[in-house]
Design an enzyme around this catalytic site. Structure first.
Site, PDB file in Angstrom:
ATOM      1  N   GLY A   1       0.685  -1.227   0.508  1.00 59.87           N
ATOM      2  CA  GLY A   1       0.363   0.061   0.281  1.00 59.87           C
ATOM      3  C   GLY A   1       0.293   1.080   0.165  1.00 59.87           C
TER       4      GLY A   1
ATOM      5  N   TYR B   1     -12.722  -2.478  11.158  1.00 60.08           N
ATOM      6  CA  TYR B   1     -11.088  -1.573  11.704  1.00 60.08           C
ATOM      7  C   TYR B   1     -10.531  -1.958  12.715  1.00 60.08           C
ATOM      8  CZ  TYR B   1      -7.959   1.875  10.520  1.00 60.08           C
ATOM      9  OH  TYR B   1      -6.352   2.631   9.921  1.00 60.08           O
TER      10      TYR B   1
ATOM     11  N   LYS C   1      -6.761  -4.418  13.781  1.00 61.39           N
ATOM     12  CA  LYS C   1      -5.958  -3.497  14.268  1.00 61.39           C
ATOM     13  C   LYS C   1      -5.324  -4.187  14.658  1.00 61.39           C
ATOM     14  CE  LYS C   1      -5.204  -1.032  10.890  1.00 61.39           C
ATOM     15  NZ  LYS C   1      -3.836  -0.906   9.740  1.00 61.39           N
TER      16      LYS C   1
ATOM     17  N   SER D   1      -2.589   0.434  14.606  1.00 59.29           N
ATOM     18  CA  SER D   1      -3.897   1.814  15.116  1.00 59.29           C
ATOM     19  C   SER D   1      -3.956   1.862  16.285  1.00 59.29           C
ATOM     20  CB  SER D   1      -4.799   1.868  14.246  1.00 59.29           C
ATOM     21  OG  SER D   1      -5.498   2.454  14.537  1.00 59.29           O
TER      22      SER D   1
ATOM     23  N   ASN E   1       1.838  -2.145   5.175  1.00 59.13           N
ATOM     24  CA  ASN E   1       1.233  -0.812   6.092  1.00 59.13           C
ATOM     25  C   ASN E   1      -0.165  -0.717   5.219  1.00 59.13           C
ATOM     26  OD1 ASN E   1       1.476   2.170   5.837  1.00 59.13           O
ATOM     27  ND2 ASN E   1       0.715   1.881   3.855  1.00 59.13           N
TER      28      ASN E   1
HETATM   29  P1  NAP Z   1      -4.383   5.748   2.202  1.00 54.42           P
HETATM   30  O1  NAP Z   1      -3.738   6.980   2.235  1.00 54.42           O
HETATM   31  O2  NAP Z   1      -6.207   5.316   2.274  1.00 54.42           O
HETATM   32  O3  NAP Z   1      -3.787   4.814   1.470  1.00 54.42           O
HETATM   33  C1  NAP Z   1      -4.280   3.196   1.619  1.00 54.42           C
HETATM   34  C2  NAP Z   1      -2.671   2.784   0.620  1.00 54.42           C
HETATM   35  O4  NAP Z   1      -3.161   1.280   0.850  1.00 54.42           O
HETATM   36  C3  NAP Z   1      -2.835   2.696  -0.869  1.00 54.42           C
HETATM   37  O5  NAP Z   1      -2.030   3.031  -1.537  1.00 54.42           O
HETATM   38  C4  NAP Z   1      -3.952   1.690  -1.060  1.00 54.42           C
HETATM   39  O6  NAP Z   1      -3.373   1.343  -3.193  1.00 54.42           O
HETATM   40  C5  NAP Z   1      -2.854   0.168  -0.417  1.00 54.42           C
HETATM   41  N1  NAP Z   1      -4.116  -0.622  -0.641  1.00 54.42           N
HETATM   42  C6  NAP Z   1      -5.547  -0.626   0.073  1.00 54.42           C
HETATM   43  N2  NAP Z   1      -6.452  -2.083  -0.140  1.00 54.42           N
HETATM   44  C7  NAP Z   1      -5.642  -2.814  -0.540  1.00 54.42           C
HETATM   45  C8  NAP Z   1      -5.103  -3.857  -1.135  1.00 54.42           C
HETATM   46  N3  NAP Z   1      -5.883  -4.612  -0.785  1.00 54.42           N
HETATM   47  N4  NAP Z   1      -3.720  -4.630  -1.430  1.00 54.42           N
HETATM   48  C9  NAP Z   1      -2.712  -3.619  -1.249  1.00 54.42           C
HETATM   49  N5  NAP Z   1      -2.782  -2.441  -1.727  1.00 54.42           N
HETATM   50  C10 NAP Z   1      -4.007  -1.485  -0.412  1.00 54.42           C
HETATM   51  O7  NAP Z   1      -4.026   5.403   3.895  1.00 54.42           O
HETATM   52  P2  NAP Z   1      -3.272   5.466   4.799  1.00 54.42           P
HETATM   53  O8  NAP Z   1      -4.030   6.483   5.699  1.00 54.42           O
HETATM   54  O9  NAP Z   1      -1.941   6.196   4.272  1.00 54.42           O
HETATM   55  O10 NAP Z   1      -3.306   4.554   5.858  1.00 54.42           O
HETATM   56  C11 NAP Z   1      -2.027   3.281   5.554  1.00 54.42           C
HETATM   57  C12 NAP Z   1      -2.133   2.357   6.892  1.00 54.42           C
HETATM   58  O11 NAP Z   1      -1.832   3.336   8.015  1.00 54.42           O
HETATM   59  C13 NAP Z   1      -3.305   1.166   6.968  1.00 54.42           C
HETATM   60  O12 NAP Z   1      -2.567   0.018   7.936  1.00 54.42           O
HETATM   61  C14 NAP Z   1      -3.711   1.828   8.012  1.00 54.42           C
HETATM   62  O13 NAP Z   1      -5.036   1.479   8.353  1.00 54.42           O
HETATM   63  C15 NAP Z   1      -2.573   2.812   9.201  1.00 54.42           C
HETATM   64  N6  NAP Z   1      -3.365   4.072   9.662  1.00 54.42           N
HETATM   65  C16 NAP Z   1      -3.961   5.358   9.151  1.00 54.42           C
HETATM   66  C17 NAP Z   1      -4.527   5.875   9.937  1.00 54.42           C
HETATM   67  C18 NAP Z   1      -3.977   7.352   9.803  1.00 54.42           C
HETATM   68  O14 NAP Z   1      -4.658   7.955  10.757  1.00 54.42           O
HETATM   69  N7  NAP Z   1      -4.146   8.101   7.896  1.00 54.42           N
HETATM   70  C19 NAP Z   1      -3.999   5.804  11.807  1.00 54.42           C
HETATM   71  C20 NAP Z   1      -3.835   4.060  11.485  1.00 54.42           C
HETATM   72  C21 NAP Z   1      -3.221   3.798  11.263  1.00 54.42           C
HETATM   73  P3  NAP Z   1      -4.535   1.343  -3.738  1.00 54.42           P
HETATM   74  O15 NAP Z   1      -5.164   3.289  -4.329  1.00 54.42           O
HETATM   75  O16 NAP Z   1      -4.129   0.909  -5.360  1.00 54.42           O
HETATM   76  O17 NAP Z   1      -5.374   0.917  -3.003  1.00 54.42           O
END
Ligand code: NAP
Length: 249
Positions: free
Chosen positions: A13, A156, A160, A143, A91
């Site tokens: 991701g 979710y 997590k 998370s 990720n």
């Molecule tokens: P994001 O901006 O929505 O990006 C998600 C990424 O995951 C994209 O590159 C997407 O690629 C990829 N992805 C989704 N489904 C996939 C699959 N089935 N196979 C391969 N790739 C996949 O998310 P983010 O906020 O950066 O979050 C990244 C990680 O951090 C996640 O695990 C999320 O739960 C965790 N997190 C985020 C936050 C926050 O505040 N943002 C807080 C805690 C934890 P495509 O576009 O190609 O689908």
């Protein structure tokens, strides 16, 4: 010499958000990086181009982590094309929010399949490679809601929390083979995922953060870079909250 020179890293991701920042950071530290994506090819290629423009090495690799066979193939491709696998960052993640009593089976399954089964499938495939080479570092992005829970995110937060249990078990199982496994638990980070939050939710969330701001993807990448490198050689099975002081007791 940079601290990840000669290492191969795979970041799932990594086409945007936190994953893209992790890929850029590990490449800046010297690793050759496989930039995985599911559907966003153009975005993944842009991440690769930005890494190369900065003097680093990266390749985009498509795979849907919710498909176990695709995970095995992705790890195989990484080994075949990049010469091995030293660092895996799990990720990739999605949200399908809703209150418990209204949550559909489809939304439950989609989040568990990507956010928990995906981590299992990737870790199993990478673990086989790393056990043979008797070294490696696996970093799982969980998370703070996997620790504290969050109304509207039963799927979710369960996924997590599962990742935390998986991290500790993998740490125990693979430690004798020289492979470490840790997790980073971000709080609220500025990405596409949190851009969906309404103004009042944002304000009340910031009020609960000791440092009074959302984090950046680079803040999370710094913690991942620590776990990925030998700087953390004596650290395994740990969960590090990167949350601006949202959850400490
Ligand atoms: P994001 O901006 O929505 O990006 C998600 C990424 O995951 C994209 O590159 C997407 O690629 C990829 N992805 C989704 N489904 C996939 C699959 N089935 N196979 C391969 N790739 C996949 O998310 P983010 O906020 O950066 O979050 C990244 C990680 O951090 C996640 O695990 C999320 O739960 C965790 N997190 C985020 C936050 C926050 O505040 N943002 C807080 C805690 C934890 P495509 O576009 O190609 O689908």
């Amino acid at each position: 010499m940079s601290r990840l020179d000669g290492k191969v890293a795979l970041v799932t991701g990594a086409s945007r958000g936190i994953g893209a920042a992790i890929a850029r950071r590990l490449a800046a530290d010297g690793a050759t990086v496989a930039v995985n994506y599911a559907g966003s090819e153009a975005a993944a290629l842009a991440v690769v181009a930005s890494i190369e423009a900065a003097g680093g090495r990266a390749t985009a690799m498509q795979a849907d982590v919710s498909d176990p066979a695709a995970c095995t193939a992705l790890v195989g491709r990484c080994v075949a094309e990049l010469g091995g696998l030293d660092i895996l960052v799990n990720n990739a993640g999605i949200t399908r929010d809703g209150l418990l009593v209204r949550m559909s089976d489809e939304d439950w399954d989609a989040v568990i399949r990507t956010n928990l089964t995906g981590v299992f499938s990737m870790t199993r495939a990478a673990g086989r490679v790393m056990m043979k080479s008797r070294s490696g570092s696996i970093v799982n992005i969980t998370s703070v809601v996997g620790i504290a829970g969050n109304a509207g995110q039963v799927n979710y937060s369960a996924a997590k929390a599962g990742v935390i249990g998986l991290t500790r078990t993998v740490a125990r199982e693979l430690a004798p083979r020289g492979v470490r496994c840790n997790a980073v638990a971000p709080g609220f980070i500025e990405t596409d995922m949190t851009a969906k939050l309404g103004g009042d939710v944002r304000a009340s969330t910031v009020a609960a953060i000791a440092l009074k701001r959302f984090g950046s993807a680079a803040d999370v990448a710094s913690a991942v870079a620590y776990f990925a490198s030998d700087e953390s050689a004596y650290v395994t099975g740990q969960v590090l909250a990167v949350d601006g002081g949202m959850t400490f007791a």
